[in-house]
Motif scaffolding. Structure first.
Motif, short mmCIF file in Angstrom:
data_model
loop_
_atom_site.label_atom_id
_atom_site.label_comp_id
_atom_site.label_asym_id
_atom_site.label_seq_id
_atom_site.Cartn_x
_atom_site.Cartn_y
_atom_site.Cartn_z
N THR A 280 5.09 1.54 -6.18
CA THR A 280 6.40 1.38 -4.80
C THR A 280 6.26 -0.36 -5.38
O THR A 280 6.23 -0.82 -6.31
CB THR A 280 5.42 1.09 -4.39
N THR B 99 4.23 -4.06 -1.37
CA THR B 99 3.66 -2.94 -1.20
C THR B 99 2.19 -2.68 -1.56
O THR B 99 1.25 -1.68 -0.97
CB THR B 99 3.94 -1.96 -0.37
N ASP C 102 -1.24 -3.52 0.21
CA ASP C 102 -2.07 -2.96 0.91
C ASP C 102 -2.42 -1.35 0.73
O ASP C 102 -2.94 -0.94 1.01
CB ASP C 102 -0.45 -2.24 2.13
#
Length: 327
Positions: free
Chosen positions: A72, A76, A79
């Motif tokens: 991604t 991101t 997380d």
């Protein structure tokens, strides 16, 4: 060895390349695909023969997933990586592990708590070419390694998209400047130099659309210095040079490609030249297999890209990018 059942998180372009590499791996198989969009996950799963698809939460909750590949956007990574290791998965995360050192430290702390392997996906660290460079840097006929000169850059067709979006941590430094930096860290460490306290000598950058379009840095790791350049608005040479006390090594096409590692290097010493040819590997398959082996052996780290190197890269990338964006 029981095959590692992989899930891809983020069915984008780089994840398609990973799926191709994984199909050529010894120890892994694509089993599931996760996305913020169920429809995109299902389409990617059909395209690459994965059995399961769903949202990130659904894929991370599956007991039949051993490892995840995070493909991604940069912002991101932290997380998803933290959620993945907490769910008991090994993690192969696209570079950079995260845009800031603080976030990278959080990822590694979470992996340590969970007892799960984490690997930052620098495909250039794997195969005979990378090991040959480490062996040269460790010392021998060429004497001590003194300087590394390397660059990576290309001209984007447009000034739009992820690479030019400040909110997504766009820019050249994180997107491609991390490659020559990772090379410098790898070889400085192989030469026995400290990598956790870089000495900065010069930063330069030009902002484009609010991100670092071009950037360069001169820095040192102990007795080894490095000159690194990067760009997303102009093409830069993919030939790197390693200077030693008694010669130099020229690395044409030093980055290889997503399907094949580099195959040759030239050693120059006292007016003579010799070309060294080395076998190639499918680099994305090699990094996937390295994580599979770590998982099978109960190790948290992969020797080709240990956590100390991930932290060293994050430290420089954070400082370099802050200097670039500050003007």
């Amino acid at each position: 060895m029981t095959p590692t059942r992989w899930a891809v998180l983020g069915p984008g372009v780089i994840s398609r390349d990973f799926a191709v590499g994984l199909a050529a791996s010894k120890y892994g198989m694509l089993h599931a695909v996760g996305s913020s969009s169920r429809e995109r996950a299902e389409a990617f799963a059909r395209e690459h023969g994965a059995r399961a698809a769903g949202t990130y939460d659904e894929i991370l909750a599956r007991e039949d997933v051993d490892a995840v590949y995070i493909g991604t956007v940069h912002t991101t990574h932290a997380d998803l990586a933290i959620r993945a290791v907490a769910a008991g998965k090994a993690v192969l995360c696209e570079k950079p592990a995260s845009p800031t050192l603080v976030e990278v430290e959080r990822i590694l702390a979470a992996a340590a708590r969970a007892g799960r392997p984490f690997l930052e996906a620098f495909k250039t660290r794997f195969g005979p070419f990378a090991q040959t460079l480490r062996d040269l840097a460790a010392g021998g006929d060429l004497g001590a390694l003194q300087h590394i000169q390397a660059a990576r850059g290309s001209a984007a067709k447009t000034r739009t998209g992820r690479v030019f979006d400040p909110a997504l941590a766009g820019g050249a430094i994180l997107d491609v400047g991390c490659y020559p930096l990772a090379l410098a860290i790898d070889l400085a460490a192989a030469a026995g130099q400290p990598i956790d306290a870089p000495q900065y000598r010069r930063f330069e950058a030009e902002l484009v659309a609010g991100v670092d379009g071009t950037a360069s840095v001169e820095l040192g790791f102990g007795a080894v210095s490095a000159t690194i350049a990067t760009s997303v608005v102009e093409s830069l040479s993919d030939t790197a040079v390693l200077r030693f006390a008694d010669g130099e090594v020229v690395l044409p096409k030093v980055w290889g490609s997503r399907v094949e590692s580099p195959s040759s290097l030239m050693v120059r010493r006292r007016g003579s030249e010799r070309v060294i040819e080395v076998p190639t590997v499918q680099p994305m398959a090699a990094e996937a297999d390295a994580l599979s082996l770590a998982l099978a052996d109960g190790r948290l780290e992969v020797p080709q890209m240990p956590w100390a190197h991930t932290l060293a890269a994050a430290r420089v990338l954070t400082d370099w990018r802050e200097a670039a964006l500050a003007g």
